[in-house]
Motif scaffolding. Structure first.
Motif, PDB file in Angstrom:
ATOM      1  N   THR A   1       7.196  17.883  37.507  1.00 40.72           N
ATOM      2  CA  THR A   1       8.077  16.783  37.139  1.00 40.72           C
ATOM      3  C   THR A   1       9.293  16.773  38.051  1.00 40.72           C
ATOM      4  O   THR A   1       9.937  17.807  38.251  1.00 40.72           O
ATOM      5  CB  THR A   1       8.542  16.909  35.676  1.00 40.72           C
ATOM      6  OG1 THR A   1       7.414  17.113  34.823  1.00 40.72           O
ATOM      7  CG2 THR A   1       9.292  15.660  35.236  1.00 40.72           C
ATOM      8  N   ASP A   2       9.596  15.620  38.613  1.00 44.78           N
ATOM      9  CA  ASP A   2      10.834  15.415  39.351  1.00 44.78           C
ATOM     10  C   ASP A   2      11.297  13.991  39.066  1.00 44.78           C
ATOM     11  O   ASP A   2      10.745  13.305  38.194  1.00 44.78           O
ATOM     12  CB  ASP A   2      10.647  15.679  40.850  1.00 44.78           C
ATOM     13  CG  ASP A   2       9.590  14.785  41.474  1.00 44.78           C
ATOM     14  OD1 ASP A   2       9.065  13.893  40.770  1.00 44.78           O
ATOM     15  OD2 ASP A   2       9.277  14.967  42.663  1.00 44.78           O
ATOM     16  N   LYS A   3      12.312  13.540  39.776  1.00 40.31           N
ATOM     17  CA  LYS A   3      12.856  12.210  39.513  1.00 40.31           C
ATOM     18  C   LYS A   3      11.797  11.129  39.707  1.00 40.31           C
ATOM     19  O   LYS A   3      11.728  10.167  38.924  1.00 40.31           O
ATOM     20  CB  LYS A   3      14.047  11.937  40.428  1.00 40.31           C
ATOM     21  CG  LYS A   3      14.707  10.575  40.179  1.00 40.31           C
ATOM     22  CD  LYS A   3      15.860  10.348  41.122  1.00 40.31           C
ATOM     23  CE  LYS A   3      16.522   9.001  40.841  1.00 40.31           C
ATOM     24  NZ  LYS A   3      15.593   7.872  40.987  1.00 40.31           N
TER      25      LYS A   3
ATOM     26  N   ILE B   1       9.661  10.740  36.616  1.00 40.26           N
ATOM     27  CA  ILE B   1      10.345  10.017  35.544  1.00 40.26           C
ATOM     28  C   ILE B   1      10.418   8.530  35.876  1.00 40.26           C
ATOM     29  O   ILE B   1      10.260   7.673  34.994  1.00 40.26           O
ATOM     30  CB  ILE B   1      11.748  10.602  35.323  1.00 40.26           C
ATOM     31  CG1 ILE B   1      11.652  12.078  34.929  1.00 40.26           C
ATOM     32  CG2 ILE B   1      12.503   9.825  34.267  1.00 40.26           C
ATOM     33  CD1 ILE B   1      10.826  12.347  33.687  1.00 40.26           C
ATOM     34  N   ASP B   2      10.646   8.191  37.155  1.00 33.67           N
ATOM     35  CA  ASP B   2      10.706   6.785  37.547  1.00 33.67           C
ATOM     36  C   ASP B   2       9.369   6.090  37.323  1.00 33.67           C
ATOM     37  O   ASP B   2       9.324   4.916  36.940  1.00 33.67           O
ATOM     38  CB  ASP B   2      11.103   6.672  39.026  1.00 33.67           C
ATOM     39  CG  ASP B   2      12.570   7.011  39.259  1.00 33.67           C
ATOM     40  OD1 ASP B   2      13.345   6.965  38.291  1.00 33.67           O
ATOM     41  OD2 ASP B   2      12.930   7.338  40.404  1.00 33.67           O
TER      42      ASP B   2
ATOM     43  N   LEU C   1      15.915   7.852  34.748  1.00 32.03           N
ATOM     44  CA  LEU C   1      16.338   9.250  34.683  1.00 32.03           C
ATOM     45  C   LEU C   1      17.454   9.439  33.669  1.00 32.03           C
ATOM     46  O   LEU C   1      17.412  10.378  32.855  1.00 32.03           O
ATOM     47  CB  LEU C   1      16.780   9.725  36.063  1.00 32.03           C
ATOM     48  CG  LEU C   1      17.207  11.196  36.141  1.00 32.03           C
ATOM     49  CD1 LEU C   1      16.051  12.112  35.735  1.00 32.03           C
ATOM     50  CD2 LEU C   1      17.690  11.548  37.543  1.00 32.03           C
ATOM     51  N   ASP C   2      18.460   8.574  33.694  1.00 25.29           N
ATOM     52  CA  ASP C   2      19.559   8.687  32.727  1.00 25.29           C
ATOM     53  C   ASP C   2      19.040   8.519  31.303  1.00 25.29           C
ATOM     54  O   ASP C   2      19.468   9.237  30.385  1.00 25.29           O
ATOM     55  CB  ASP C   2      20.633   7.632  33.013  1.00 25.29           C
ATOM     56  CG  ASP C   2      21.361   7.895  34.332  1.00 25.29           C
ATOM     57  OD1 ASP C   2      21.308   9.054  34.807  1.00 25.29           O
ATOM     58  OD2 ASP C   2      21.957   6.956  34.876  1.00 25.29           O
TER      59      ASP C   2
ATOM     60  N   MET D   1      11.476  20.104  35.634  1.00 24.95           N
ATOM     61  CA  MET D   1      12.238  19.235  36.528  1.00 24.95           C
ATOM     62  C   MET D   1      13.514  19.910  37.034  1.00 24.95           C
ATOM     63  O   MET D   1      14.015  19.580  38.115  1.00 24.95           O
ATOM     64  CB  MET D   1      12.582  17.924  35.822  1.00 24.95           C
ATOM     65  CG  MET D   1      13.195  16.889  36.753  1.00 24.95           C
ATOM     66  SD  MET D   1      13.318  15.245  36.022  1.00 24.95           S
ATOM     67  CE  MET D   1      14.558  15.556  34.783  1.00 24.95           C
TER      68      MET D   1
END
Length: 672
Positions: free
Chosen positions: A28-30, A33-34, A44-45, A94
């Motif tokens: 999992t990374d940004k 999530i996008d 992300l927020d 993440m």
């Protein structure tokens, strides 16, 4: 979105039907999530806020670890279909993707940066997270029987609790996505995986992998050794499940995808005459077409045909005219060969090499000897090599093989020699293909699969092959030991329960080292099949949402009534000449000369389908199913309207009710 919505979407992102039988990593990374929250402006927020808040039953003042554990505790009693803590585990993974001026092993500062607050790290709370990782493994393997993939809780490095999320970062999403291209570029065969050394050396040379992955493979410490074995095992599993489809740029086709396969040299050795006859065929995980595959050899544009002979195996390549078998010795073994079927998008390559290894074809129910990509310790092989490697292989074979001899045989390519060996005791120091495996793996061979997962037809189960074994292993099927039918080969017995998971365990020194699951199914049609559907965000879901669910052309859910009807288009595609008729006499347009009706709605479209032949189509709505009670001559063109209905050259509708409606219009038109 609320926490449970994020958890649901993330769980379905990682665990899905196409992952059946394959290992799942929670990388999992940004960007992850996008993708999962693509319908949100600030995904992300929103995800981090959901993690901070947690589900409704956790306390707001609890820290991140307490909320994660509270989400996990007794979750099965709440009757959730999916584990509600997956989003927290993804968040912990993440944290390793946070970049900055950190030490390589600095995990908790990264976690604090991601949260935006200092993390209160209390050992007793962190230790509890181990239960979540173990439970996820149990859910994927025991509860779901690998239906959505299998997860394994591993520790990477010396620090257990930060090593668990770190173990999920072995490959990035883009690296895993590019694996088919990598396999094709380096001539990897999913039906005969290469040696570990060849995989490692190919990754180091490839542009598809990041430097962090390459550094892991060349590390010599204990942490690197464990992670390296995990990564190689995952790559071998991905390769074995690859069906050969790759991007069009690899296949050199105009279509979006193509099918890659590797040609295998097959030889028959005749000891009495000391001759070798060699042919070429291939094995593929991809479904064979019904008609012949027509390969064009790129070197000389000659045409060679083949088709499926036994399951997954092609027939020997033959010429088009006299059906003469292709003599493999005429091919360039050193530089390789390329054969293309541009119509069907198949690309078959002969892997370039100065050494080829052959095993007896009886395991594949084929005659003679077939080419393989690596060696085992307790198996007989024929080894063909170019004269440049003769001395190196001769010295190694005499020293490290129980039996080893030179075979003088005619029929090989020029300057090639042949050896026969058995019971290899030690790897060749330089040649990857002659290196023995350092880890034990298991793979299924043969059998008829149902889809791409771990389900097989009950009448054709697979055999189980253990590679890297020393003969001291036991194979258990649902806890019962079964005996091998050959060296390193086990056959699944008959009479097993249908549609129930079969747990296959390989034990060594009374410890289970490999566990796999398969399911045998009878041929049947499912009456209760529910197709997957998209929710209001366009995300494919296994469970139909309550508000809106779209499956193909079918739209269901509570919100269907709020959707305005789609305005029907005038069907100008029926013919290049159409007469549109309305409900009232005089409502007539001849398309394309008069254009399409604008001020009135057409009920009938009379399309020209041949010379002096026309056909009537009902194009109205339910409101036009009944003609007017009385017809009037008020509109200009009523005579033309009448003439169309009373023509005898118009073919009526085939639907009985619409055919009767046309006849009703016709009877009324005659009264004008």
């Amino acid at each position: 979105m609320e926490y449970l919505e994020w958890n649901y979407l993330l769980t379905r992102h990682f665990f899905k039907p196409e992952m059946e039988g394959k290992e799942v990593f929670l990388f999992t990374d940004k960007s992850t999530i996008d993708v999962v929250g693509s319908h949100l402006p600030q995904a992300l927020d929103d995800f981090i806020n959901a993690i901070k808040t947690g589900p409704e039953w956790v306390r707001s003042k609890e820290d991140i670890y307490e909320k994660a554990y509270g989400t996990f505790f007794n979750w099965r009693k709440r009757n959730y279909k999916y584990p509600p803590y997956v989003a927290y585990l993804a968040f912990f993974v993440m944290a390793w993707s946070v970049e900055g001026d950190y030490d390589d092993k600095a995990y908790y500062p990264r976690l604090s940066t991601l949260l935006g607050v200092d993390t209160d790290v209390k050992p007793q709370k962190v230790k509890k997270m181990y239960e979540l990782w173990i439970d996820l493994e149990k859910w994927s393997k025991v509860d779901k029987h690998e239906q959505f993939g299998h997860f394994t809780a591993r520790v990477r490095g010396n620090w257990k609790h930060i090593g668990l999320p770190l173990s999920q970062t072995l490959l990035t999403v883009s690296e895993r996505k590019n694996l088919p291209q990598f396999f094709a570029e380096y001539n990897f065969d999913p039906t005969s995986p290469p040696s570990e050394n060849e995989i490692i050396n190919s990754i180091i040379k490839s542009n598809h992998f990041k430097q962090r992955t390459k550094r892991l493979l060349i590390a010599n410490n204990i942490e690197g050794s464990i992670s390296k074995k995990t990564l190689i095992g995952m790559l071998q599993e991905e390769l074995q499940s690859w069906d050969g489809t790759v991007n069009a740029q690899i296949i050199n086709q105009e279509s979006s995808t193509g099918v890659y396969t590797q040609l295998k040299v097959c030889i028959n050795y005749y000891a009495l005459s000391e001759t070798v006859k060699s042919t070429v065929r291939f094995k593929s995980n991809y479904q064979f077409p019904e008609e012949d595959i027509q390969f064009i050899r790129k070197r000389d544009d000659s045409i060679w045909l083949c088709r499926e002979s036994t399951p997954m195996w092609s027939s020997v390549l033959q010429s088009t005219g006299d059906h003469k078998q292709l003599d493999a010795s005429s091919l360039d073994w050193i530089s390789g060969e390329v054969f293309m079927d541009e119509t069907m998008g198949w690309k078959a390559t002969l892997k370039p090499s100065r050494i080829k290894v052959f095993v007896e074809g009886k395991r594949e129910k084929l005659p003679g000897w077939i080419e393989v990509s690596k060696v085992e310790t307790r198996t007989c092989y024929l080894i063909a090599c170019h004269k440049e490697l003769y001395q190196s292989i001769y010295d190694w074979g005499n020293e490290h093989c129980e039996e080893f001899r030179v075979i003088n045989a005619l029929g090989l390519p020029q300057q090639w020699v042949l050896f026969k060996t058995s019971s290899i005791k030690e790897s060749h120091p330089n040649l990857d293909i002659l290196k023995l495996p350092t880890t034990m793996t298991a793979r299924f061979i043969g059998g008829l699969k149902i889809g791409r997962g771990n389900k097989y037809y009950s009448f054709s189960p697979p055999s189980i092959m253990i590679e890297g074994s020393d003969g001291n292993e036991k194979l258990l099927l649902n806890g019962n030991q079964i005996e091998a039918v050959d060296e390193g080969l086990w056959q699944i017995p008959e009479g097993l329960n249908i549609s129930e998971p079969l747990i296959i365990e390989i034990a060594k020194n009374n410890e289970v080292v490999i566990r796999r699951t398969i399911v045998l199914e009878n041929i049947s049609l499912q009456n209760d099949y529910e197709p997957p559907a998209r929710n209001r965000f366009g995300v494919i879901t296994a469970e139909k949402p309550l508000d809106i669910a779209v499956a193909g052309a079918v739209v269901t859910g509570e919100g269907v009534n709020s959707i305005p009807p789609y305005p029907a288009e005038v069907p100008t595609y029926l013919s290049n000449r159409i007469i549109f008729l309305g409900k009232e006499p005089g409502q007539i347009n001849e398309w394309p000369a008069d254009g399409v009706p604008v001020s009135w709605k057409p009920v009938w479209a009379v399309a020209k389908v041949g010379r002096d032949k026309w056909k009537a189509y009902f194009v109205g709505t339910q409101n036009e199913l009944n003609p007017p009670e009385r017809l009037h001559k008020n509109l200009h063109g009523w005579k033309k309207w009448k003439r169309v209905f009373i023509q005898s050259t118009i073919e009526n509708c085939r639907i009985r009710s619409l055919a009767e409606l046309w006849r009703t219009y016709k009877r009324k038109a005659k009264t004008l």
